[in-house]
Design a protein around this motif. Structure first.
Motif, PDB file in Angstrom:
ATOM      1  N   MET A 197     115.769  -0.822 -53.492  1.00 20.80           N
ATOM      2  CA  MET A 197     114.910  -1.642 -52.655  1.00 20.80           C
ATOM      3  C   MET A 197     115.265  -1.428 -51.181  1.00 20.80           C
ATOM      4  O   MET A 197     116.432  -1.445 -50.808  1.00 20.80           O
ATOM      5  N   ILE A 198     114.273  -1.245 -50.378  1.00 21.50           N
ATOM      6  CA  ILE A 198     114.478  -1.019 -48.946  1.00 21.50           C
ATOM      7  C   ILE A 198     114.696  -2.370 -48.251  1.00 21.50           C
ATOM      8  O   ILE A 198     113.903  -3.280 -48.412  1.00 21.50           O
ATOM      9  N   HIS A 199     115.766  -2.464 -47.507  1.00 14.14           N
ATOM     10  CA  HIS A 199     116.104  -3.693 -46.791  1.00 14.14           C
ATOM     11  C   HIS A 199     115.799  -3.551 -45.305  1.00 14.14           C
ATOM     12  O   HIS A 199     116.589  -3.954 -44.462  1.00 14.14           O
ATOM     13  N   ASN A 200     114.646  -2.962 -44.995  1.00 12.04           N
ATOM     14  CA  ASN A 200     114.304  -2.709 -43.602  1.00 12.04           C
ATOM     15  C   ASN A 200     114.149  -3.994 -42.796  1.00 12.04           C
ATOM     16  O   ASN A 200     114.559  -4.056 -41.641  1.00 12.04           O
ATOM     17  N   LYS A 201     113.593  -5.038 -43.403  1.00 16.16           N
ATOM     18  CA  LYS A 201     113.425  -6.306 -42.685  1.00 16.16           C
ATOM     19  C   LYS A 201     114.792  -6.900 -42.339  1.00 16.16           C
ATOM     20  O   LYS A 201     115.009  -7.391 -41.230  1.00 16.16           O
ATOM     21  N   GLU A 202     115.706  -6.839 -43.291  1.00 12.19           N
ATOM     22  CA  GLU A 202     117.064  -7.331 -43.058  1.00 12.19           C
ATOM     23  C   GLU A 202     117.735  -6.549 -41.921  1.00 12.19           C
ATOM     24  O   GLU A 202     118.404  -7.127 -41.072  1.00 12.19           O
ATOM     25  N   LEU A 203     117.535  -5.239 -41.898  1.00  8.40           N
ATOM     26  CA  LEU A 203     118.119  -4.426 -40.838  1.00  8.40           C
ATOM     27  C   LEU A 203     117.538  -4.808 -39.479  1.00  8.40           C
ATOM     28  O   LEU A 203     118.279  -5.013 -38.516  1.00  8.40           O
ATOM     29  N   VAL A 204     116.229  -4.913 -39.390  1.00  6.23           N
ATOM     30  CA  VAL A 204     115.600  -5.280 -38.115  1.00  6.23           C
ATOM     31  C   VAL A 204     116.100  -6.647 -37.661  1.00  6.23           C
ATOM     32  O   VAL A 204     116.456  -6.830 -36.486  1.00  6.23           O
ATOM     33  N   ASN A 205     116.166  -7.602 -38.566  1.00  6.52           N
ATOM     34  CA  ASN A 205     116.651  -8.936 -38.195  1.00  6.52           C
ATOM     35  C   ASN A 205     118.098  -8.904 -37.727  1.00  6.52           C
ATOM     36  O   ASN A 205     118.459  -9.585 -36.761  1.00  6.52           O
ATOM     37  N   ARG A 206     118.929  -8.113 -38.383  1.00  4.33           N
ATOM     38  CA  ARG A 206     120.333  -7.984 -37.972  1.00  4.33           C
ATOM     39  C   ARG A 206     120.425  -7.358 -36.582  1.00  4.33           C
ATOM     40  O   ARG A 206     121.225  -7.785 -35.756  1.00  4.33           O
ATOM     41  N   LEU A 207     119.618  -6.336 -36.331  1.00  3.10           N
ATOM     42  CA  LEU A 207     119.612  -5.696 -35.012  1.00  3.10           C
ATOM     43  C   LEU A 207     119.170  -6.689 -33.937  1.00  3.10           C
ATOM     44  O   LEU A 207     119.745  -6.723 -32.840  1.00  3.10           O
ATOM     45  N   ILE A 208     118.164  -7.499 -34.250  1.00  3.77           N
ATOM     46  CA  ILE A 208     117.700  -8.521 -33.294  1.00  3.77           C
ATOM     47  C   ILE A 208     118.829  -9.508 -33.010  1.00  3.77           C
ATOM     48  O   ILE A 208     119.109  -9.834 -31.846  1.00  3.77           O
ATOM     49  N   GLU A 209     119.493  -9.991 -34.062  1.00  5.69           N
ATOM     50  CA  GLU A 209     120.596 -10.943 -33.907  1.00  5.69           C
ATOM     51  C   GLU A 209     121.691 -10.390 -33.006  1.00  5.69           C
ATOM     52  O   GLU A 209     122.263 -11.116 -32.184  1.00  5.69           O
ATOM     53  N   LYS A 210     121.996  -9.103 -33.177  1.00  5.78           N
ATOM     54  CA  LYS A 210     123.074  -8.479 -32.408  1.00  5.78           C
ATOM     55  C   LYS A 210     122.615  -8.022 -31.017  1.00  5.78           C
ATOM     56  O   LYS A 210     123.433  -7.652 -30.188  1.00  5.78           O
ATOM     57  N   GLY A 211     121.303  -7.993 -30.804  1.00  8.40           N
ATOM     58  CA  GLY A 211     120.783  -7.513 -29.533  1.00  8.40           C
ATOM     59  C   GLY A 211     120.861  -6.009 -29.382  1.00  8.40           C
ATOM     60  O   GLY A 211     120.950  -5.490 -28.267  1.00  8.40           O
ATOM     61  N   TYR A 212     120.823  -5.278 -30.508  1.00 10.91           N
ATOM     62  CA  TYR A 212     120.947  -3.822 -30.498  1.00 10.91           C
ATOM     63  C   TYR A 212     119.577  -3.149 -30.547  1.00 10.91           C
ATOM     64  O   TYR A 212     118.677  -3.605 -31.241  1.00 10.91           O
ATOM     65  N   LYS A 213     119.488  -2.031 -29.850  1.00 14.38           N
ATOM     66  CA  LYS A 213     118.350  -1.112 -29.969  1.00 14.38           C
ATOM     67  C   LYS A 213     118.809   0.070 -30.821  1.00 14.38           C
ATOM     68  O   LYS A 213     119.972   0.458 -30.765  1.00 14.38           O
ATOM     69  N   ILE A 214     117.875   0.643 -31.578  1.00 15.95           N
ATOM     70  CA  ILE A 214     118.196   1.766 -32.456  1.00 15.95           C
ATOM     71  C   ILE A 214     117.165   2.875 -32.281  1.00 15.95           C
ATOM     72  O   ILE A 214     115.983   2.601 -32.034  1.00 15.95           O
ATOM     73  N   SER A 215     117.618   4.109 -32.362  1.00 15.96           N
ATOM     74  CA  SER A 215     116.752   5.285 -32.337  1.00 15.96           C
ATOM     75  C   SER A 215     117.291   6.295 -33.337  1.00 15.96           C
ATOM     76  O   SER A 215     118.468   6.261 -33.684  1.00 15.96           O
ATOM     77  N   ALA A 216     116.422   7.197 -33.760  1.00 13.27           N
ATOM     78  CA  ALA A 216     116.838   8.197 -34.741  1.00 13.27           C
ATOM     79  C   ALA A 216     116.301   9.570 -34.386  1.00 13.27           C
ATOM     80  O   ALA A 216     115.249   9.696 -33.778  1.00 13.27           O
ATOM     81  N   ALA A 217     117.062  10.577 -34.803  1.00 13.90           N
ATOM     82  CA  ALA A 217     116.613  11.965 -34.807  1.00 13.90           C
ATOM     83  C   ALA A 217     116.587  12.355 -36.276  1.00 13.90           C
ATOM     84  O   ALA A 217     117.625  12.414 -36.931  1.00 13.90           O
ATOM     85  N   GLU A 218     115.402  12.562 -36.808  1.00 10.49           N
ATOM     86  CA  GLU A 218     115.234  12.830 -38.228  1.00 10.49           C
ATOM     87  C   GLU A 218     114.751  14.251 -38.452  1.00 10.49           C
ATOM     88  O   GLU A 218     113.883  14.730 -37.746  1.00 10.49           O
ATOM     89  N   SER A 219     115.296  14.863 -39.474  1.00  7.06           N
ATOM     90  CA  SER A 219     114.822  16.174 -39.892  1.00  7.06           C
ATOM     91  C   SER A 219     114.162  16.041 -41.250  1.00  7.06           C
ATOM     92  O   SER A 219     112.958  15.827 -41.342  1.00  7.06           O
ATOM     93  N   CYS A 220     114.921  16.077 -42.323  1.00  6.41           N
ATOM     94  CA  CYS A 220     114.327  16.105 -43.667  1.00  6.41           C
ATOM     95  C   CYS A 220     113.541  14.842 -44.014  1.00  6.41           C
ATOM     96  O   CYS A 220     112.627  14.892 -44.831  1.00  6.41           O
ATOM     97  N   THR A 221     113.861  13.713 -43.385  1.00  4.89           N
ATOM     98  CA  THR A 221     113.123  12.482 -43.672  1.00  4.89           C
ATOM     99  C   THR A 221     111.810  12.405 -42.901  1.00  4.89           C
ATOM    100  O   THR A 221     110.972  11.556 -43.201  1.00  4.89           O
ATOM    101  N   GLY A 222     111.624  13.268 -41.942  1.00  4.34           N
ATOM    102  CA  GLY A 222     110.339  13.423 -41.261  1.00  4.34           C
ATOM    103  C   GLY A 222     109.745  12.166 -40.662  1.00  4.34           C
ATOM    104  O   GLY A 222     108.538  11.983 -40.659  1.00  4.34           O
ATOM    105  N   GLY A 223     110.576  11.267 -40.169  1.00  8.25           N
ATOM    106  CA  GLY A 223     110.075  10.047 -39.546  1.00  8.25           C
ATOM    107  C   GLY A 223     110.027   8.850 -40.487  1.00  8.25           C
ATOM    108  O   GLY A 223     109.605   7.766 -40.096  1.00  8.25           O
ATOM    109  N   MET A 224     110.459   9.027 -41.712  1.00 10.12           N
ATOM    110  CA  MET A 224     110.395   7.936 -42.692  1.00 10.12           C
ATOM    111  C   MET A 224     111.283   6.760 -42.278  1.00 10.12           C
ATOM    112  O   MET A 224     110.899   5.599 -42.454  1.00 10.12           O
TER     113      MET A 224
END
Length: 155
Positions: free
Chosen positions: A1-28
Motif C-alpha cells: 500500500m502506498i503511504h503517499n498521503k502520510e509522507l506528504v503530511n509528515r513533510l508538511i509537519e516538518k516543514g520540508y520540501k522534497i524533490s526527486a531525480a527519477e530514471s526507471c520510475t519515470g516520474g511515478m
C-alpha cells in the motif's frame, strides 16, 4: 500500500520540501506526491532524468561516476539525490536509477535492480533493492512504494 498521503503530511509537519531525480520510475514518485492535496506545500519540482545526458545536465551527475560505476549504481543515485536537492533548493533530494526491464539486465545488475539515493541536510543514504523480474511497471511501482516507505522511516 502506498503511504503517499502520510509522507506528504509528515513533510508538511516538518516543514520540508522534497524533490526527486527519477530514471526507471519515470516520474511515478513525483506523481504519487502530487496525488495528495496540499502537495504544493512540500513539492516544487522534480526531474525525469532518463538519459545519462539528462542526469549530467540537469542534476549534476558526473560523467566519470557513470563511466566508473555504471548508471545503475548507488554512487549515481546519490549524485542524483544531491544534485536535485541543490538545483531545486529542497530539503530532501531523492535519486532513483534502476533496470525495470524487460531488457537491460546483466548477471551483475539484473532486471529488477534499483538503486536509491537520499540527501537530507548534509547526510546521504544509499541502498540497492532487487525486486526481481516482475515486469516493467510492477518494478516501477515497487520502487516507488519502497522509497516512500524508506522516507517515512527516515523523517
Amino acid at each position: 500500500m502506498i503511504h503517499n498521503k502520510e509522507l506528504v503530511n509528515r513533510l508538511i509537519e516538518k516543514g520540508y520540501k522534497i524533490s526527486a531525480a527519477e530514471s526507471c520510475t519515470g516520474g511515478m514518485f513525483a506523481s504519487k506526491i502530487v496525488e495528495v492535496a496540499d502537495a504544493s506545500k512540500v513539492f516544487d519540482m522534480s526531474f525525469v532524468t532518463y538519459a545519462n545526458e539528462a542526469k549530467i545536465k540537469l542534476v549534476n551527475v558526473k560523467e566519470e561516476t557513470i563511466n566508473k560505476f555504471g548508471v545503475v549504481s548507488e554512487e549515481v543515485a546519490i549524485q542524483m539525490a544531491k544534485g536535485v536537492k541543490e538545483v531545486s533548493g529542497a530539503d530532501i533530494g531523492v535519486g532513483i536509477s534502476g533496470i525495470a526491464g524487460p531488457r537491460g539486465g546483466t548477471p551483475e545488475k539484473p532486471v529488477g535492480m534499483v538503486c536509491f539515493g537520499i540527501a537530507i541536510g548534509n547526510k546521504t543514504i544509499s541502498m540497492t533493492k532487487q525486486f526481481g523480474d516482475l515486469g516493467r511497471n510492477i518494478v516501477r511501482e515497487k520502487a516507488t512504494e519502497y522509497i516512500i516507505e524508506l522516507l517515512l522511516m527516515l523523517i
